[in-house]
Design an enzyme around this catalytic site. Structure first.
Site, mmCIF file in Angstrom:
data_model
loop_
_atom_site.group_PDB
_atom_site.id
_atom_site.type_symbol
_atom_site.label_atom_id
_atom_site.label_comp_id
_atom_site.label_asym_id
_atom_site.label_seq_id
_atom_site.Cartn_x
_atom_site.Cartn_y
_atom_site.Cartn_z
ATOM 1 N N SER A 1 49.538 20.990 74.358
ATOM 2 C CA SER A 1 49.916 22.225 73.666
ATOM 3 C C SER A 1 51.266 22.049 72.977
ATOM 4 O O SER A 1 52.235 21.623 73.610
ATOM 5 C CB SER A 1 49.993 23.396 74.644
ATOM 6 O OG SER A 1 48.737 23.629 75.248
ATOM 7 N N ASN A 2 51.308 22.385 71.709
ATOM 8 C CA ASN A 2 52.549 22.273 70.946
ATOM 9 C C ASN A 2 53.499 23.430 71.238
ATOM 10 O O ASN A 2 53.054 24.512 71.624
ATOM 11 C CB ASN A 2 52.222 22.222 69.449
ATOM 12 C CG ASN A 2 51.683 20.861 69.050
ATOM 13 O OD1 ASN A 2 52.144 19.840 69.539
ATOM 14 N ND2 ASN A 2 50.690 20.842 68.175
ATOM 15 N N ARG B 1 46.289 9.384 63.126
ATOM 16 C CA ARG B 1 46.640 9.573 61.712
ATOM 17 C C ARG B 1 47.222 8.292 61.123
ATOM 18 O O ARG B 1 46.837 7.873 60.032
ATOM 19 C CB ARG B 1 47.632 10.727 61.571
ATOM 20 C CG ARG B 1 46.993 12.093 61.760
ATOM 21 C CD ARG B 1 47.992 13.213 61.593
ATOM 22 N NE ARG B 1 47.315 14.507 61.693
ATOM 23 C CZ ARG B 1 47.826 15.571 62.287
ATOM 24 N NH1 ARG B 1 49.037 15.512 62.835
ATOM 25 N NH2 ARG B 1 47.152 16.703 62.336
ATOM 26 N N ASP C 1 49.027 11.457 66.523
ATOM 27 C CA ASP C 1 49.921 10.753 65.598
ATOM 28 C C ASP C 1 49.441 9.321 65.366
ATOM 29 O O ASP C 1 49.482 8.809 64.243
ATOM 30 C CB ASP C 1 51.350 10.740 66.137
ATOM 31 C CG ASP C 1 51.888 12.133 66.401
ATOM 32 O OD1 ASP C 1 51.544 13.049 65.620
ATOM 33 O OD2 ASP C 1 52.631 12.302 67.381
ATOM 34 N N HIS D 1 56.606 14.358 68.878
ATOM 35 C CA HIS D 1 55.302 14.792 68.370
ATOM 36 C C HIS D 1 55.462 15.967 67.403
ATOM 37 O O HIS D 1 54.726 16.931 67.455
ATOM 38 C CB HIS D 1 54.396 15.176 69.546
ATOM 39 C CG HIS D 1 52.989 15.530 69.164
ATOM 40 N ND1 HIS D 1 52.164 14.674 68.471
ATOM 41 C CD2 HIS D 1 52.251 16.656 69.388
ATOM 42 C CE1 HIS D 1 50.984 15.243 68.283
ATOM 43 N NE2 HIS D 1 51.019 16.449 68.830
#
Length: 217
Positions: free
Chosen positions: A24-25, A59, A56, A83
């Protein structure tokens, strides 16, 4: 808040968890929040708390693979730091066969750092990178399960660390049957990567402290 609701659950069950993986950000702050909550409960174990930064890596792998004309599954970019935004530092210099002009390297680095914003813009603000986050969570968990079975697993994760002067840092981590087995050093950086590293560290430390202060205010 999220951690108010799960506080009692962590208190009761964390000693029995193989690993608590926070996705969770904002991960740069939520992992320190979780650590402080667990410390207050007397059950904190740094080997069993990690932040998932696999998205990350996904990507970075995709962007560099596309530029090289290879399958992303055949690429494994080391991504260090945190992150969020400029705290994400992909080490493209370590990818065998990858060659970039200065402009291309800057573009692919920034795109890795702000890929989430790109998805939000593509969805016109109606959503975020939920599917890719789910995929990254699956990859991370699959690797943790492999480590539990005794396989050698090294993957990037955001953990309590002394490889820098930030208390939490994402770097290659060796996982084992009991969680984090070893936090590996980041090695030498190129001059370009060092510039990003120097820019990133104050921001990462600020976000870590924000999480600590949130619990202890």
């Amino acid at each position: 808040t999220m951690f108010t609701h799960i506080h009692s659950t962590l208190d009761l069950f964390h000693p029995h968890f193989h690993l608590t993986a926070v996705i969770s950000n904002p991960v740069n702050s939520t992992v320190p929040i979780a650590a402080e909550v667990l410390k207050k409960a007397g059950v904190y174990n740094p080997k069993k708390l990690v932040g998932v930064t696999t998205l990350d890596v996904c990507r970075a792998n995709t962007f560099v693979a596309n530029s090289m004309g290879v399958d992303p599954k055949d690429v494994d970019v080391t991504v260090i730091g945190g992150h969020a935004g400029i705290t994400i530092l992909p080490l493209f210099s370590r990818v065998d066969g990858a060659k970039f002009t200065d402009e291309e390297l800057e573009a692919i680095t920034v795109r890795t750092q702000f890929g989430g914003d790109e998805v939000v813009a593509a969805k016109a603000g109606a959503g975020s990178a939920t599917l890719s986050m789910a995929y990254a969570g699956f990859l991370f968990t699959e690797n943790v399960l492999k480590a539990m079975r005794g396989e050698d697993v090294v993957q990037c994760a955001y953990v309590e660390s002394d490889v820098t002067d930030a208390t939490f840092f994402a770097s290659p981590v060796k996982f084992g049957k009991d969680g984090v087995e070893e936090v590996l050093p980041i090695g030498d950086l190129t001059a370009y990567e060092q510039q990003w590293f120097d820019k990133m560290m104050p921001e990462l430390k600020k976000q870590i402290q924000k999480g600590v202060d949130f619990v202890n205010k």
